[in-house]
Structures are given as C-alpha cells and as structure tokens.
Design a protein around this motif. Structure first.
Motif, PDB file in Angstrom:
ATOM      1  N   MET A   1       0.828  -1.192   0.000  1.00  0.00           N
ATOM      2  CA  MET A   1       0.000   0.000   0.000  1.00  0.00           C
ATOM      3  C   MET A   1       0.871   1.254   0.000  1.00  0.00           C
ATOM      4  O   MET A   1       0.408   2.314  -0.387  1.00  0.00           O
ATOM      5  CB  MET A   1      -0.928  -0.022   1.210  1.00  0.00           C
ATOM      6  CG  MET A   1      -2.005   0.991   1.089  1.00  0.00           C
ATOM      7  SD  MET A   1      -3.380   0.993   2.255  1.00  0.00           S
ATOM      8  CE  MET A   1      -3.302  -0.448   3.185  1.00  0.00           C
ATOM      9  N   GLY A   2       2.124   1.134   0.388  1.00  0.00           N
ATOM     10  CA  GLY A   2       3.034   2.271   0.425  1.00  0.00           C
ATOM     11  C   GLY A   2       3.234   2.940  -0.931  1.00  0.00           C
ATOM     12  O   GLY A   2       3.206   4.173  -1.031  1.00  0.00           O
ATOM     13  N   PRO A   3       3.464   2.157  -2.000  1.00  0.00           N
ATOM     14  CA  PRO A   3       3.619   2.785  -3.312  1.00  0.00           C
ATOM     15  C   PRO A   3       2.363   3.530  -3.761  1.00  0.00           C
ATOM     16  O   PRO A   3       2.461   4.572  -4.420  1.00  0.00           O
ATOM     17  CB  PRO A   3       3.915   1.615  -4.248  1.00  0.00           C
ATOM     18  CG  PRO A   3       4.457   0.552  -3.376  1.00  0.00           C
ATOM     19  CD  PRO A   3       3.777   0.721  -2.051  1.00  0.00           C
ATOM     20  N   GLY A   4       1.198   3.028  -3.416  1.00  0.00           N
ATOM     21  CA  GLY A   4      -0.047   3.708  -3.775  1.00  0.00           C
ATOM     22  C   GLY A   4      -0.180   5.058  -3.099  1.00  0.00           C
ATOM     23  O   GLY A   4      -0.563   6.051  -3.725  1.00  0.00           O
ATOM     24  N   ILE A   5       0.176   5.096  -1.820  1.00  0.00           N
ATOM     25  CA  ILE A   5       0.115   6.364  -1.085  1.00  0.00           C
ATOM     26  C   ILE A   5       1.125   7.350  -1.659  1.00  0.00           C
ATOM     27  O   ILE A   5       0.836   8.539  -1.818  1.00  0.00           O
ATOM     28  CB  ILE A   5       0.345   6.128   0.418  1.00  0.00           C
ATOM     29  CG1 ILE A   5      -0.824   5.320   0.995  1.00  0.00           C
ATOM     30  CG2 ILE A   5       0.521   7.440   1.165  1.00  0.00           C
ATOM     31  CD1 ILE A   5      -0.622   4.852   2.405  1.00  0.00           C
ATOM     32  N   LEU A   7       2.191   7.490  -4.747  1.00  0.00           N
ATOM     33  CA  LEU A   7       1.658   8.004  -6.015  1.00  0.00           C
ATOM     34  C   LEU A   7       0.584   9.059  -5.791  1.00  0.00           C
ATOM     35  O   LEU A   7       0.544  10.074  -6.507  1.00  0.00           O
ATOM     36  CB  LEU A   7       1.088   6.854  -6.856  1.00  0.00           C
ATOM     37  CG  LEU A   7       2.097   5.996  -7.600  1.00  0.00           C
ATOM     38  CD1 LEU A   7       1.393   4.798  -8.235  1.00  0.00           C
ATOM     39  CD2 LEU A   7       2.816   6.804  -8.651  1.00  0.00           C
ATOM     40  N   VAL A   8      -0.272   8.843  -4.830  1.00  0.00           N
ATOM     41  CA  VAL A   8      -1.329   9.824  -4.546  1.00  0.00           C
ATOM     42  C   VAL A   8      -0.716  11.145  -4.083  1.00  0.00           C
ATOM     43  O   VAL A   8      -1.118  12.228  -4.534  1.00  0.00           O
ATOM     44  CB  VAL A   8      -2.323   9.275  -3.501  1.00  0.00           C
ATOM     45  CG1 VAL A   8      -3.271  10.354  -3.025  1.00  0.00           C
ATOM     46  CG2 VAL A   8      -3.112   8.108  -4.084  1.00  0.00           C
ATOM     47  N   LEU A  14       1.870  17.515  -7.769  1.00  0.00           N
ATOM     48  CA  LEU A  14       1.923  17.981  -9.154  1.00  0.00           C
ATOM     49  C   LEU A  14       0.653  18.730  -9.560  1.00  0.00           C
ATOM     50  O   LEU A  14       0.708  19.707 -10.301  1.00  0.00           O
ATOM     51  CB  LEU A  14       2.145  16.801 -10.107  1.00  0.00           C
ATOM     52  CG  LEU A  14       3.542  16.184 -10.113  1.00  0.00           C
ATOM     53  CD1 LEU A  14       3.576  14.959 -11.006  1.00  0.00           C
ATOM     54  CD2 LEU A  14       4.569  17.199 -10.560  1.00  0.00           C
ATOM     55  N   THR A  15      -0.493  18.267  -9.090  1.00  0.00           N
ATOM     56  CA  THR A  15      -1.754  18.884  -9.492  1.00  0.00           C
ATOM     57  C   THR A  15      -1.990  20.216  -8.803  1.00  0.00           C
ATOM     58  O   THR A  15      -2.390  21.191  -9.451  1.00  0.00           O
ATOM     59  CB  THR A  15      -2.929  17.933  -9.178  1.00  0.00           C
ATOM     60  OG1 THR A  15      -2.715  16.716  -9.882  1.00  0.00           O
ATOM     61  CG2 THR A  15      -4.251  18.531  -9.612  1.00  0.00           C
ATOM     62  N   PHE A  16      -1.754  20.301  -7.513  1.00  0.00           N
ATOM     63  CA  PHE A  16      -2.172  21.470  -6.746  1.00  0.00           C
ATOM     64  C   PHE A  16      -1.049  22.426  -6.358  1.00  0.00           C
ATOM     65  O   PHE A  16      -1.318  23.590  -6.068  1.00  0.00           O
ATOM     66  CB  PHE A  16      -2.910  21.022  -5.483  1.00  0.00           C
ATOM     67  CG  PHE A  16      -4.100  20.148  -5.777  1.00  0.00           C
ATOM     68  CD1 PHE A  16      -5.179  20.636  -6.501  1.00  0.00           C
ATOM     69  CD2 PHE A  16      -4.141  18.835  -5.350  1.00  0.00           C
ATOM     70  CE1 PHE A  16      -6.271  19.843  -6.779  1.00  0.00           C
ATOM     71  CE2 PHE A  16      -5.228  18.029  -5.623  1.00  0.00           C
ATOM     72  CZ  PHE A  16      -6.298  18.536  -6.346  1.00  0.00           C
ATOM     73  N   MET A  35      -2.592  10.271  -9.195  1.00  0.00           N
ATOM     74  CA  MET A  35      -3.545  10.067  -8.088  1.00  0.00           C
ATOM     75  C   MET A  35      -4.490   8.913  -8.381  1.00  0.00           C
ATOM     76  O   MET A  35      -4.783   8.097  -7.497  1.00  0.00           O
ATOM     77  CB  MET A  35      -4.318  11.353  -7.814  1.00  0.00           C
ATOM     78  CG  MET A  35      -3.496  12.409  -7.111  1.00  0.00           C
ATOM     79  SD  MET A  35      -4.449  13.787  -6.484  1.00  0.00           S
ATOM     80  CE  MET A  35      -4.933  14.605  -7.978  1.00  0.00           C
ATOM     81  N   VAL A  36      -4.968   8.806  -9.605  1.00  0.00           N
ATOM     82  CA  VAL A  36      -5.863   7.701  -9.962  1.00  0.00           C
ATOM     83  C   VAL A  36      -5.117   6.375  -9.898  1.00  0.00           C
ATOM     84  O   VAL A  36      -5.635   5.369  -9.376  1.00  0.00           O
ATOM     85  CB  VAL A  36      -6.480   7.927 -11.364  1.00  0.00           C
ATOM     86  CG1 VAL A  36      -7.192   6.687 -11.857  1.00  0.00           C
ATOM     87  CG2 VAL A  36      -7.414   9.124 -11.339  1.00  0.00           C
ATOM     88  N   ALA A  37      -3.879   6.355 -10.408  1.00  0.00           N
ATOM     89  CA  ALA A  37      -3.086   5.124 -10.350  1.00  0.00           C
ATOM     90  C   ALA A  37      -2.789   4.728  -8.898  1.00  0.00           C
ATOM     91  O   ALA A  37      -2.850   3.548  -8.547  1.00  0.00           O
ATOM     92  CB  ALA A  37      -1.780   5.314 -11.120  1.00  0.00           C
ATOM     93  N   GLY A  38      -2.492   5.703  -8.050  1.00  0.00           N
ATOM     94  CA  GLY A  38      -2.254   5.406  -6.631  1.00  0.00           C
ATOM     95  C   GLY A  38      -3.492   4.853  -5.951  1.00  0.00           C
ATOM     96  O   GLY A  38      -3.410   3.917  -5.157  1.00  0.00           O
ATOM     97  N   GLY A  39      -4.654   5.419  -6.281  1.00  0.00           N
ATOM     98  CA  GLY A  39      -5.902   4.877  -5.732  1.00  0.00           C
ATOM     99  C   GLY A  39      -6.146   3.453  -6.182  1.00  0.00           C
ATOM    100  O   GLY A  39      -6.615   2.610  -5.409  1.00  0.00           O
TER     101      GLY A  39
END
Length: 81
Positions: A1-5, A7-8, A14-16, A35-39
C-alpha cells in the motif's frame, strides 16, 4: 500500500502545488493520472488481503489410559470487497 500512497501524494503535489508551464507536458494532468493510479494500487492491495493462522488444540482425557488428541486447524481469512 506504500507505493499507492506515494503516487497519490506525488500526484497531489503535481496537481495542486506546482505552477510550472510546459508546452510538452501538462503537469496537472500527470498529477491526476498519478492520483488515480495510486488509488488503484491501494484498492488492489486492500482487496488482496489474506491472513492465515494455525490453531493447535490439545485434548487431554481425564482417564490416563486414553491417548491425548492433538488437533490442528488452518484458518484462512480473506477479505473480499
């Protein structure tokens, strides 16, 4: 789950937070994709949760002439959403 977090978080930065202009890459779109890939990585990690443990139980008889029984149970918990 660490890589997903990771990525988010990277996608949110990058977005904000990043305000750089580039004619080649739109960093806000790349951030949304991260963010979608991390989710998706987080959802996949949670769906595949599987726990297994062994329970050993010894049944002893009050009568010394009776043999002792040992029972092992394999218990598997699988979380499916």
């Amino acid at each position: 789950m660490g890589p997903g977090i990771s990525l988010v978080v990277l996608g949110a930065i990058l977005t904000f937070a990043v305000r750089a202009e580039s004619s080649v890459v739109d960093l806000q779109v790349v951030g949304l994709i991260f963010m979608v890939a991390g989710g998706a990585v987080i959802a996949h990690a949670r769906r595949g949760t599987k726990r297994e443990h062994v329970v050993t139980r010894v049944d002893e008889s009050m009568d010394p002439n009776q043999p002792t029984h040992t029972v092992q149970e394999h218990v598997t918990d699988r979380r499916v959403d």
